[in-house]
Design a protein around this motif. Structure first.
Motif, PDB file in Angstrom:
ATOM      1  N   UNK A   1       0.828  -1.218   0.000  1.00  0.00           N
ATOM      2  CA  UNK A   1       0.000   0.000   0.000  1.00  0.00           C
ATOM      3  C   UNK A   1       0.853   1.255   0.000  1.00  0.00           C
TER       4      UNK A   1
ATOM      5  N   UNK B   1      -3.892   3.450  -8.734  1.00  0.00           N
ATOM      6  CA  UNK B   1      -4.660   3.461  -9.975  1.00  0.00           C
ATOM      7  C   UNK B   1      -6.136   3.543  -9.649  1.00  0.00           C
ATOM      8  N   UNK B   2      -6.840   4.357 -10.409  1.00  0.00           N
ATOM      9  CA  UNK B   2      -8.286   4.481 -10.200  1.00  0.00           C
ATOM     10  C   UNK B   2      -9.000   4.386 -11.541  1.00  0.00           C
ATOM     11  N   UNK B   3     -10.230   3.900 -11.499  1.00  0.00           N
ATOM     12  CA  UNK B   3     -10.990   3.762 -12.737  1.00  0.00           C
ATOM     13  C   UNK B   3     -11.479   5.113 -13.244  1.00  0.00           C
ATOM     14  N   UNK B   4     -11.699   6.047 -12.355  1.00  0.00           N
ATOM     15  CA  UNK B   4     -12.230   7.343 -12.764  1.00  0.00           C
ATOM     16  C   UNK B   4     -11.708   8.428 -11.833  1.00  0.00           C
ATOM     17  N   UNK B   5     -11.600   9.639 -12.355  1.00  0.00           N
ATOM     18  CA  UNK B   5     -11.170  10.746 -11.506  1.00  0.00           C
ATOM     19  C   UNK B   5     -12.366  11.448 -10.861  1.00  0.00           C
ATOM     20  N   UNK B   6     -13.549  10.952 -11.141  1.00  0.00           N
ATOM     21  CA  UNK B   6     -14.751  11.610 -10.619  1.00  0.00           C
ATOM     22  C   UNK B   6     -15.133  11.055  -9.256  1.00  0.00           C
TER      23      UNK B   6
ATOM     24  N   UNK C   1     -20.331  19.062 -12.805  1.00  0.00           N
ATOM     25  CA  UNK C   1     -19.008  18.435 -12.777  1.00  0.00           C
ATOM     26  C   UNK C   1     -17.979  19.521 -12.559  1.00  0.00           C
ATOM     27  N   UNK C   2     -17.330  19.488 -11.415  1.00  0.00           N
ATOM     28  CA  UNK C   2     -16.406  20.573 -11.050  1.00  0.00           C
ATOM     29  C   UNK C   2     -14.988  20.021 -10.872  1.00  0.00           C
ATOM     30  N   UNK C   3     -14.097  20.355 -11.813  1.00  0.00           N
ATOM     31  CA  UNK C   3     -12.716  19.877 -11.670  1.00  0.00           C
ATOM     32  C   UNK C   3     -11.880  20.811 -10.797  1.00  0.00           C
TER      33      UNK C   3
ATOM     34  N   UNK D   1       0.084   5.285   1.533  1.00  0.00           N
ATOM     35  CA  UNK D   1      -0.555   4.447   2.557  1.00  0.00           C
ATOM     36  C   UNK D   1      -1.754   5.172   3.156  1.00  0.00           C
TER      37      UNK D   1
ATOM     38  N   UNK E   1      -4.644   5.337   0.654  1.00  0.00           N
ATOM     39  CA  UNK E   1      -5.348   4.052   0.524  1.00  0.00           C
ATOM     40  C   UNK E   1      -6.190   3.755   1.762  1.00  0.00           C
ATOM     41  N   UNK E   2      -5.640   4.102   2.908  1.00  0.00           N
ATOM     42  CA  UNK E   2      -6.402   3.879   4.140  1.00  0.00           C
ATOM     43  C   UNK E   2      -7.690   4.697   4.130  1.00  0.00           C
TER      44      UNK E   2
ATOM     45  N   UNK F   1     -10.197   3.234   1.812  1.00  0.00           N
ATOM     46  CA  UNK F   1     -10.738   2.002   2.391  1.00  0.00           C
ATOM     47  C   UNK F   1     -11.786   2.336   3.456  1.00  0.00           C
TER      48      UNK F   1
ATOM     49  N   UNK G   1      -7.257  -2.849  -0.058  1.00  0.00           N
ATOM     50  CA  UNK G   1      -6.605  -1.581  -0.394  1.00  0.00           C
ATOM     51  C   UNK G   1      -6.669  -1.261  -1.882  1.00  0.00           C
TER      52      UNK G   1
ATOM     53  N   UNK H   1      -7.439   0.012 -13.745  1.00  0.00           N
ATOM     54  CA  UNK H   1      -7.178   0.884 -14.884  1.00  0.00           C
ATOM     55  C   UNK H   1      -6.704   2.260 -14.419  1.00  0.00           C
TER      56      UNK H   1
ATOM     57  N   UNK I   1      -9.692   7.622 -15.793  1.00  0.00           N
ATOM     58  CA  UNK I   1     -10.232   7.971 -17.097  1.00  0.00           C
ATOM     59  C   UNK I   1     -10.914   9.329 -17.022  1.00  0.00           C
TER      60      UNK I   1
ATOM     61  N   UNK J   1     -16.627  24.438 -13.847  1.00  0.00           N
ATOM     62  CA  UNK J   1     -17.571  23.367 -13.582  1.00  0.00           C
ATOM     63  C   UNK J   1     -18.625  23.370 -14.686  1.00  0.00           C
ATOM     64  N   UNK J   2     -19.059  22.184 -15.100  1.00  0.00           N
ATOM     65  CA  UNK J   2     -20.023  22.121 -16.206  1.00  0.00           C
ATOM     66  C   UNK J   2     -21.333  21.502 -15.766  1.00  0.00           C
TER      67      UNK J   2
END
Lengths: 135, 196
Positions: free
Chosen positions: A18, A24-29, A89-91, A125, A128-129, A132, B10, B15, B18, B30-31
């Motif tokens: 950890x 790695x993440x599937x999405x940044x949202x 959606x606010x980046x 670490x 990740x904690x 989780x 953990x 991937x 994205x 923001x949109x």
């Protein structure tokens, strides 16, 4: 019978992974939904918190806040008014602490804390904690 | 076994992060989705004409709320927007209209607002009106403002400080929170200007 210290090896291995493995993440949202009936519940005197009062985001990993208004009435989140069925959606692109007005909160306020991307092992670490614990 | 369970707990997805669209097409602001028509603004413009968003259809419109006696937020916002327009090509800048709506109708007359905005960019148009008209505009746009009276009787106003980006078709597309540099506006304006 195994020595007691052997039992700590899996924990140390997991902590080591950890701390050092790339995140790695599937999405940044980071998605939050304002459920249908929120306004009605609030009007009925229910002080239930729909969203956390503080949201922590991390640059490069989950630095986009995505809010969905599933309620029947417009909701104000910070800089904007969201109509029923609308998403916002606010980046975020810098480390910051942001105070927003939010009508989905009993307090009317919400804090979005944006942290730097974890680089050092202890930062990974900790990240990740937190992920989780939020699950 | 315990190691596997801990790693699984953990681990995130396998991937890389994205994005919903290619980076060049993503707004800095923001949109909103789906895009809906911008709320109405029924005010008097400092150009001598009534403000009606339909008047600006075909242009990209930036709407913000503030007041001419604001000492902190408004000068920065207006200077940022003026800076963004200057960074655009003349033909692009001509297709961008800034509307600045007062939250202080008691002090911001048409003449006062016009003078104030001209110090930043003479093309900026101010929105003024009666207290009832301003209240209605603020309600439609979800704008909050709080009047704070000082010891000497003067007052200042805390107010929402975001900037609203309206596309050429009159849809409220994006909202830029306070504090973004002019380059972020240029980036987003170019996206909106491409959308004919």
């Amino acid at each position: 019978m195994k020595p007691a210290w052997l039992w700590s090896l899996p924990v140390l291995a997991a902590a080591g992974w950890a701390s050092f493995a790339p995140i790695q993440r599937a999405s940044r949202e980071h998605v939050f939904e304002i459920p249908k009936g929120t306004y009605a519940r609030r009007m009925a005197g229910d002080k239930v918190e729909i969203l956390p009062s503080k949201i922590t985001l991390t640059l490069g990993l989950d630095d986009v806040l995505l809010l969905r208004n599933l309620d029947d009435v417009p909701q104000v989140f910070g800089p904007t008014i969201m109509m029923p069925g609308q998403s916002f959606r606010l980046p975020f692109d810098r480390v910051s602490e942001n105070q927003f007005t939010c009508t989905a909160h009993a307090s009317g306020q919400m804090t979005v804390l944006v942290e730097a991307e974890p680089v050092w092992p202890w930062q990974k670490l900790r990240w990740r904690l937190r992920q989780w614990l939020e699950k | 076994m315990l190691t596997v369970m801990l790693l699984a707990a953990f681990a995130g997805a396998a991937e890389p992060p994205k994005l919903a669209a290619p980076p060049g097409d993503l707004f800095k602001a923001g949109t909103l989705s789906p895009v809906m028509p911008a709320p109405a603004l029924e005010l008097q413009g400092t150009d001598g004409k009534p403000i009606d968003l339909a008047r600006y259809e075909g242009k990209v419109v930036l709407v913000a709320f503030g007041f001419s006696n604001c000492g902190e937020v408004c000068p920065i916002t207006l200077a940022t927007l003026a800076g963004a327009r200057k960074k655009l090509a003349p033909a692009e800048a001509a297709d961008v209209q800034v509307l600045y709506v007062t939250v202080d109708p008691e002090r911001d007359t048409e003449a006062q607002m016009k003078r104030y905005l001209a110090t930043f960019d003479p093309t900026f148009i101010g929105g003024v009106g009666t207290r009832a008209q301003i209240d209605a505009a603020q309600k439609n746009w979800g704008i909050s403002s709080t009047k704070n009276v000082n010891a000497d009787g003067s007052h200042t106003i805390g107010h929402s400080s975001s900037i609203y980006l309206i596309d050429r078709q009159g849809g409220l597309r994006a909202v830029m929170p306070y504090g973004h540099p002019s380059d972020d506006f240029v980036h987003d304006l170019k996206i909106l200007l491409r959308g004919r």
